[in-house]
Design a protein around this motif. Structure first.
Motif, PDB file in Angstrom:
ATOM      1  N   GLY A 110       0.794  -1.232   0.000  1.00  0.00           N
ATOM      2  CA  GLY A 110       0.000   0.000   0.000  1.00  0.00           C
ATOM      3  C   GLY A 110       0.822   1.275   0.000  1.00  0.00           C
ATOM      4  O   GLY A 110       2.020   1.271   0.285  1.00  0.00           O
ATOM      5  N   GLN A 111       0.126   2.363  -0.328  1.00  0.00           N
ATOM      6  CA  GLN A 111       0.769   3.675  -0.428  1.00  0.00           C
ATOM      7  C   GLN A 111       1.375   4.117   0.911  1.00  0.00           C
ATOM      8  O   GLN A 111       2.437   4.733   0.942  1.00  0.00           O
ATOM      9  N   GLU A 112       0.712   3.773   2.032  1.00  0.00           N
ATOM     10  CA  GLU A 112       1.225   4.204   3.344  1.00  0.00           C
ATOM     11  C   GLU A 112       2.554   3.516   3.630  1.00  0.00           C
ATOM     12  O   GLU A 112       3.431   4.078   4.298  1.00  0.00           O
ATOM     13  N   SER A 113       2.694   2.293   3.131  1.00  0.00           N
ATOM     14  CA  SER A 113       3.955   1.576   3.362  1.00  0.00           C
ATOM     15  C   SER A 113       5.104   2.231   2.607  1.00  0.00           C
ATOM     16  O   SER A 113       6.248   2.186   3.061  1.00  0.00           O
ATOM     17  N   LEU A 114       4.791   2.829   1.447  1.00  0.00           N
ATOM     18  CA  LEU A 114       5.840   3.558   0.715  1.00  0.00           C
ATOM     19  C   LEU A 114       6.366   4.692   1.594  1.00  0.00           C
ATOM     20  O   LEU A 114       7.565   4.940   1.675  1.00  0.00           O
ATOM     21  N   VAL A 115       5.429   5.379   2.259  1.00  0.00           N
ATOM     22  CA  VAL A 115       5.802   6.485   3.149  1.00  0.00           C
ATOM     23  C   VAL A 115       6.618   5.955   4.328  1.00  0.00           C
ATOM     24  O   VAL A 115       7.597   6.562   4.745  1.00  0.00           O
ATOM     25  N   GLU A 116       6.232   4.785   4.845  1.00  0.00           N
ATOM     26  CA  GLU A 116       7.004   4.189   5.955  1.00  0.00           C
ATOM     27  C   GLU A 116       8.439   3.893   5.538  1.00  0.00           C
ATOM     28  O   GLU A 116       9.377   4.165   6.277  1.00  0.00           O
ATOM     29  N   LEU A 117       8.604   3.337   4.338  1.00  0.00           N
ATOM     30  CA  LEU A 117       9.969   3.054   3.869  1.00  0.00           C
ATOM     31  C   LEU A 117      10.761   4.357   3.718  1.00  0.00           C
ATOM     32  O   LEU A 117      11.936   4.424   4.073  1.00  0.00           O
ATOM     33  N   ALA A 118      10.083   5.382   3.192  1.00  0.00           N
ATOM     34  CA  ALA A 118      10.768   6.658   2.928  1.00  0.00           C
ATOM     35  C   ALA A 118      11.158   7.383   4.212  1.00  0.00           C
ATOM     36  O   ALA A 118      12.023   8.253   4.195  1.00  0.00           O
ATOM     37  N   THR A 119      10.519   7.046   5.320  1.00  0.00           N
ATOM     38  CA  THR A 119      10.801   7.750   6.580  1.00  0.00           C
ATOM     39  C   THR A 119      11.511   6.849   7.590  1.00  0.00           C
ATOM     40  O   THR A 119      11.760   7.261   8.721  1.00  0.00           O
ATOM     41  N   ASP A 120      11.821   5.643   7.197  1.00  0.00           N
ATOM     42  CA  ASP A 120      12.504   4.672   8.064  1.00  0.00           C
ATOM     43  C   ASP A 120      13.768   5.307   8.667  1.00  0.00           C
ATOM     44  O   ASP A 120      14.637   5.775   7.935  1.00  0.00           O
ATOM     45  N   VAL A 165       1.886   9.578  -8.013  1.00  0.00           N
ATOM     46  CA  VAL A 165       1.976   8.768  -6.784  1.00  0.00           C
ATOM     47  C   VAL A 165       3.307   9.006  -6.070  1.00  0.00           C
ATOM     48  O   VAL A 165       3.446   8.676  -4.891  1.00  0.00           O
ATOM     49  N   GLY A 166       4.262   9.599  -6.771  1.00  0.00           N
ATOM     50  CA  GLY A 166       5.573   9.857  -6.156  1.00  0.00           C
ATOM     51  C   GLY A 166       5.557  11.009  -5.166  1.00  0.00           C
ATOM     52  O   GLY A 166       6.475  11.146  -4.356  1.00  0.00           O
ATOM     53  N   LEU A 167       4.526  11.857  -5.224  1.00  0.00           N
ATOM     54  CA  LEU A 167       4.554  13.074  -4.396  1.00  0.00           C
ATOM     55  C   LEU A 167       4.568  12.786  -2.891  1.00  0.00           C
ATOM     56  O   LEU A 167       5.400  13.322  -2.161  1.00  0.00           O
ATOM     57  N   ALA A 168       3.642  11.943  -2.429  1.00  0.00           N
ATOM     58  CA  ALA A 168       3.547  11.710  -0.971  1.00  0.00           C
ATOM     59  C   ALA A 168       4.863  11.174  -0.394  1.00  0.00           C
ATOM     60  O   ALA A 168       5.350  11.703   0.615  1.00  0.00           O
ATOM     61  N   PRO A 169       5.490  10.163  -1.003  1.00  0.00           N
ATOM     62  CA  PRO A 169       6.785   9.711  -0.463  1.00  0.00           C
ATOM     63  C   PRO A 169       7.890  10.776  -0.545  1.00  0.00           C
ATOM     64  O   PRO A 169       8.750  10.827   0.331  1.00  0.00           O
ATOM     65  N   SER A 170       7.860  11.639  -1.578  1.00  0.00           N
ATOM     66  CA  SER A 170       8.863  12.718  -1.651  1.00  0.00           C
ATOM     67  C   SER A 170       8.712  13.652  -0.462  1.00  0.00           C
ATOM     68  O   SER A 170       9.698  14.016   0.193  1.00  0.00           O
ATOM     69  N   VAL A 171       7.475  14.054  -0.178  1.00  0.00           N
ATOM     70  CA  VAL A 171       7.201  14.935   0.964  1.00  0.00           C
ATOM     71  C   VAL A 171       7.653  14.264   2.255  1.00  0.00           C
ATOM     72  O   VAL A 171       8.350  14.860   3.083  1.00  0.00           O
TER      73      VAL A 171
END
Ligand code: NDP
Ligand code: MG
Length: 384
Positions: A79-89, A103-109
């Motif tokens: 899921g999209q939230e997991s992308l954010v989790e990886l990006a903020t690990d 779809v790249g915007l949320a993980p970039s932020v």
């Protein structure tokens, strides 16, 4: 100490090139996590080859097809939230955003908010929310954006961002011209999706390849340069350079022009984004200019390739217009890929969608996401 890298979009063209670079720099970097949309087979192969502990699939619907035994010690999330989790690990130092589309915007932020180096290939995130990303990079300790796009990597290397800007007059971004350089409207109306995928120079994912054929990619890149380097649109120029050896040029007020050259190989800007400010040795050769013989430059055919002028228009409108330009283009490319419109309708759809957007304003991220989905619906309804 090796630096820890997370690659979002690891199974794509940039993702695979990034892994090739990391393979050569194994003593300097450690791959800790990889993400893709739904290509679990390739994602697992790469995770095993590079010893990544975590993988993520953005599309939850593939979950049931995965044999859990095959994962071994690898942790899988969805899921999209997991992308954010990886990006903020907390373990991650560098996030490579090599996903395609908005779809790249949320993980970039998220990566910037978490103070990471963002090695940014996903130009769509800057086009949609450049002001937000640049502000985060400036304000969050540790956060920085290092461009992966070849032209922007070139300009990043040519312009000293810390130097007073009055000496820099203008930048030039080069364009190969794509597979249809020299074609007129009558010909462009008939080109097929398959023909559009046949780029003369670069091997890339399908969406950016279509964007390169329509010159929407160059439009996205002009907006990307505006935000990355804080330049007015009047000071960003595009020149067609079919050999794709010169990637960017900076023109200074004493008449000097600095140009960045290299063979068209994305591993060069990817490596620089990972190692900056260091420039490490690599196995990539420099161009054999005598063998190439000629480097030529020409103006863009704006009449037959209107996407570039539309991007300038969106950029000058500001506010939500660049996000709307991006969304309308993404929707139009998808319609073209399904055979629902012809190639020349891509700029028509962008133009009509853009006309419905007000000028100016400083939209919030929420408003940007809303405009993104509004513009997609609007674009699709135009052909209904
Ligand atoms: P590709 O289509 O080759 O790869 C896209 C990657 O993103 C794949 O890993 C794909 O996973 C993943 N992905 C697709 N949709 C989603 C989604 N909804 N959620 C999460 N992941 C997703 O694209 P490119 O590598 O060519 O381009 C990536 C980005 O880099 C684009 O923004 C492009 O503009 C930019 N860029 C690319 C260049 C190039 O040379 N290719 C040059 C300069 C910039 P899966 O495989 O599972 O579908
Ligand atoms: Mg580029």
């Amino acid at each position: 100490m090796p630096q820890n890298v997370c690659i979002l979009g690891a199974t794509g063209s940039i993702g695979e090139n990034c892994l090739a670079v990391l393979n050569e720099l194994a003593s300097r970097f450690r791959v800790v996590s990889l993400a893709a949309h739904r290509n679990v087979g390739r994602l697992l192969e790469s995770a095993r080859a590079f010893g990544a502990a975590k993988i993520c699939l953005a599309d939850c619907s593939v979950a049931e097809k995965i044999d859990k035994q095959s994962l071994g010690d690898i942790e899988l999330s969805y899921g999209q939230e997991s992308l954010v989790e990886l990006a903020t690990d907390p373990e991650v130092d560098i996030v490579v955003n090599a996903m395609v589309g908005s779809v790249g915007l949320a993980p970039s932020v998220a990566a910037l908010k978490a103070g990471k180096r963002l090695a940014l290939a996903n130009k769509e995130s800057l086009v949609m929310a450049g002001a937000h990303l640049i502000r985060l990079a400036r304000e969050k300790p540790g956060a920085e954006i290092i461009p992966v796009d070849s032209e922007h990597s070139a300009l990043f290397q040519l312009i000293d961002l810390h130097e007073p800007r009055n000496a820099l007059v203008k930048v030039i971004i080069t364009a190969s011209g794509g597979p249809f350089r020299g074609s007129d409207k009558a010909r462009l109306e008939k080109v097929t999706f398959t023909e559009s995928l046949n780029h003369p120079i670069w091997t890339m994912g399908p969406k950016i390849t279509i964007d390169s054929a329509s010159l929407a990619n160059k439009g996205l890149e002009v907006i990307e340069a505006h935000f990355l380097f804080g330049l007015e649109y009047d000071n960003i120029e595009v020149l067609v350079h079919p050999q794709s050896i010169v990637h960017g040029m900076a023109i200074f007020h004493d008449g000097a022009v600095l140009a960045h050259m290299g063979i068209p190989d994305m591993r060069i800007p990817i490596q620089y984004a990972l190692t900056y400010p260091e420039r490490l040795q690599s196995s990539i050769r420099s161009p054999d200019l005598a063998a190439i013989g000629e480097l030529t430059f020409e103006s863009v055919d704006e009449k037959n390739f209107p996407c570039l002028a539309l991007a300038y228009e969106a950029g000058r409108k500001g506010g939500l217009a660049t996000a709307v330009f991006n969304a309308a283009n993404e929707a139009a490319v998808e319609l073209f890929s399904k055979g629902l419109i012809v190639f020349t309708q891509i700029p028509d759809i962008i133009e009509k969608t853009l006309a419905a957007v007000r000028e100016g304003g400083e939209p919030s991220l929420e408003e940007i996401f809303q405009a993104d989905s509004w513009a997609r619906d609007f674009a699709v309804q135009l052909i209904a």
